[in-house]
Design an enzyme around this catalytic site. Structure first.
Site, PDB file in Angstrom:
ATOM      1  N   LEU A 136       0.844  -1.185   0.000  1.00 46.76           N
ATOM      2  CA  LEU A 136       0.000   0.000   0.000  1.00 46.76           C
ATOM      3  C   LEU A 136       0.886   1.243   0.000  1.00 46.76           C
ATOM      4  O   LEU A 136       1.990   1.228   0.536  1.00 46.76           O
ATOM      5  CB  LEU A 136      -0.910   0.011   1.235  1.00 46.76           C
ATOM      6  N   ASP A 137       0.371   2.322  -0.606  1.00 43.64           N
ATOM      7  CA  ASP A 137       1.096   3.586  -0.558  1.00 43.64           C
ATOM      8  C   ASP A 137       1.279   4.030   0.886  1.00 43.64           C
ATOM      9  O   ASP A 137       0.512   3.641   1.777  1.00 43.64           O
ATOM     10  CB  ASP A 137       0.334   4.664  -1.329  1.00 43.64           C
ATOM     11  N   ARG A 138       2.253   4.872   1.083  1.00 40.53           N
ATOM     12  CA  ARG A 138       2.576   5.357   2.434  1.00 40.53           C
ATOM     13  C   ARG A 138       1.340   5.853   3.190  1.00 40.53           C
ATOM     14  O   ARG A 138       1.144   5.536   4.371  1.00 40.53           O
ATOM     15  CB  ARG A 138       3.605   6.485   2.318  1.00 40.53           C
TER      16      ARG A 138
END
Length: 363
Positions: A136-138
Site C-alpha cells: 500500500l502507498d505510504r
C-alpha cells in the site's frame, strides 16, 4: 594592407589581415554552427517526443513537491518507531498474517513490525521467510498481508498478478458531485518523461514511453456511497439504471455538478497499477482529499490534511494452501465512519463495530 594577385585564380587574396580578426571570425562561425546544432537537437527532441503518447491527466502541481517532502520526513520518523499489537491483526494462520496498516507508515516498517510481533509471541526468531504480498502507498491504510514462507508468497503473488484477488477500497473525495452512482472506467497507465504516473488513452496501451517503459491498461469500478454526508441510494434492478462506462480516449470532461462537495466512493480495482485509484479519481473530477499529488485539496473546511484518505477495506481470495475462500476486512478509519453510518454493516464497519467477514474467516 597590400593586395597580391592569387596565382592561377581570378580573385584577389587579402594579405596582412590581423590574427585577432581571424580568431574573431573563427569564433563567430563556430558560435553560429553551435546555435544551428542546438536548434537541430531541440527540433529532433520535439519530433521524438511527438511520436510518444500524450498523457491525459495533468502533472503534479508545484505545491505537491514541498508537501510530499514534509510528509515523507514525518512518515520516516513515525515508521522508525512503529510497532504492532495483537489488536492490529485481522487474520492469521500458520501460512499468513494480515494486519491493519495505519496511514503515514511505510510497508517495509509494517513487515519489520510483523516480524517483531511474531518473535515476541514465540520468544525466538522463527519466521525468516516473511514477505509482503501487497504493498500500500505510504498514506493508504488498511489490509496488508504478510506470508510466512517463500512458497506461499509465490502462490499469493501469482494470485495478485492473475487478478484473482478481489480488492475493495474506500476513498473520501472532494470534487464535482457525480451524477452517476456506478461507474466503470478503463484507461492507459504509465510514467511520463517527468517521472510521474499519468492517465493515458486506453488505445495507447502497449505503446512505448520515453525511458523504455510502456503503457499498460487499467480498469476500476466505482460506487458512490455518500454525497455530502448523505447516503446515495443504490438503483434497484427494476429501475433499469445501468452502470456508466468510460473508455478513456481523450482529456477528462467532468460529468457532474459544478459545485464541489464531499463524495465517498467504494473502488474495486480490476488491475493492480501504481496509484490506480488515485489517478482515476483525479480523472473523474473527484480527487481524493489530501492527495495533493493528484489535485486533491490540501486544506478543506479550515483543516489541513496530512495524507490522502484512501483505505484498503478488504481482500478476498482463495487460500494459497487450503484452497478455502478467505475474506479479510479492516476497520474503517474515523474519516470514513462519519459519512457511512447509514451504509450496510455487513460490508463496512467502524473501529467499534464487528465485521462479519472477518469473524467468519478468522482461524
Amino acid at each position: 594592407m597590400t593586395i597580391m594577385p592569387l596565382v592561377g585564380a581570378r580573385c584577389p587574396l587579402l594579405v596582412g589581415i590581423s590574427k585577432p580578426l581571424l580568431q574573431f571570425s573563427s569564433m563567430a562561425a563556430e558560435a553560429h554552427g553551435s546555435r544551428n546544432s542546438s536548434e537541430i537537437q531541440s527540433e529532433d527532441v520535439r519530433r521524438s517526443l511527438a511520436n510518444y503518447p500524450v498523457p491525459l491527466s495533468p502533472p503534479p502541481p508545484l505545491i505537491s513537491k514541498d508537501v510530499e517532502l514534509n510528509r515523507a520526513l514525518t512518515a520516516s520518523s513515525k515508521s522508525a518507531l512503529f510497532s504492532l499489537s495483537r489488536e492490529d491483526v485481522l487474520f492469521e494462520d500458520e501460512w499468513l498474517i494480515a494486519v491493519n496498516k495505519p496511514q503515514g507508515i511505510y510497508c517495509e516498517s509494517v513487515l519489520s513490525a510483523v516480524r517483531n510481533l511474531l518473535d515476541a509471541d514465540r520468544g525466538d526468531q522463527t519466521n525468516p521467510e516473511l514477505h509482503l504480498s501487497n504493498r500500500l502507498d505510504r498514506d493508504t491504510s488498511g489490509v496488508t498481508i504478510v506470508t510466512k514462507s517463500h512458497k506461499v508468497a509465490a502462490k499469493l503473488v501469482k494470485a495478485f498478478t492473475d487478478h484473482n484477488v478481489k480488492k475493495t477500497y474506500i476513498a473520501f473525495c472532494v470534487g464535482a458531485l457525480p451524477k452517476w452512482t456506478n461507474m466503470v472506467i478503463k484507461s492507459g497507465h504509465g510514467r511520463s518523461r517527468h517521472g510521474a504516473w499519468r492517465v493515458y488513452a486506453l488505445s495507447d496501451a502497449g505503446r512505448a514511453l520515453p525511458g523504455g517503459s510502456c503503457i499498460r491498461d487499467m480498469e476500476t469500478s466505482f460506487e458512490v456511497v455518500s454525497v455530502n454526508g448523505r447516503e446515495r441510494t443504490r438503483p434497484s434492478p427494476a429501475s433499469g439504471e445501468s452502470v456508466e462506462r468510460i473508455v478513456v480516449e481523450g482529456s477528462a470532461e467532468v460529468a457532474g455538478e459544478v459545485e464541489n462537495g464531499e463524495v465517498v466512493v467504494r473502488a474495486h480495482p480490476r488491475s493492480g497499477r501504481t496509484h490506480q485509484i488515485r489517478l482515476h479519481c483525479q480523472y473523474l473530477g473527484i480527487p481524493i482529499r489530501g492527495d495533493v499529488k493528484y489535485d486533491g485539496v490540501y486544506k478543506w473546511n479550515g483543516k489541513i490534511y496530512d495524507g490522502h484518505e484512501l483505505h484498503a477495506e478488504s481482500l478476498s481470495f482463495e487460500h494459497p494452501v487450503t484452497g478455502r475462500p478467505v475474506s479479510i476486512c479492516a476497520p474503517l478509519p474515523l474519516w470514513a465512519c462519519a459519512d457511512i453510518l447509514n451504509c450496510e454493516r455487513e460490508n463496512l464497519r467502524c473501529s467499534t463495530l464487528p465485521c462479519l467477514l472477518c469473524l467468519n474467516t478468522k482461524m
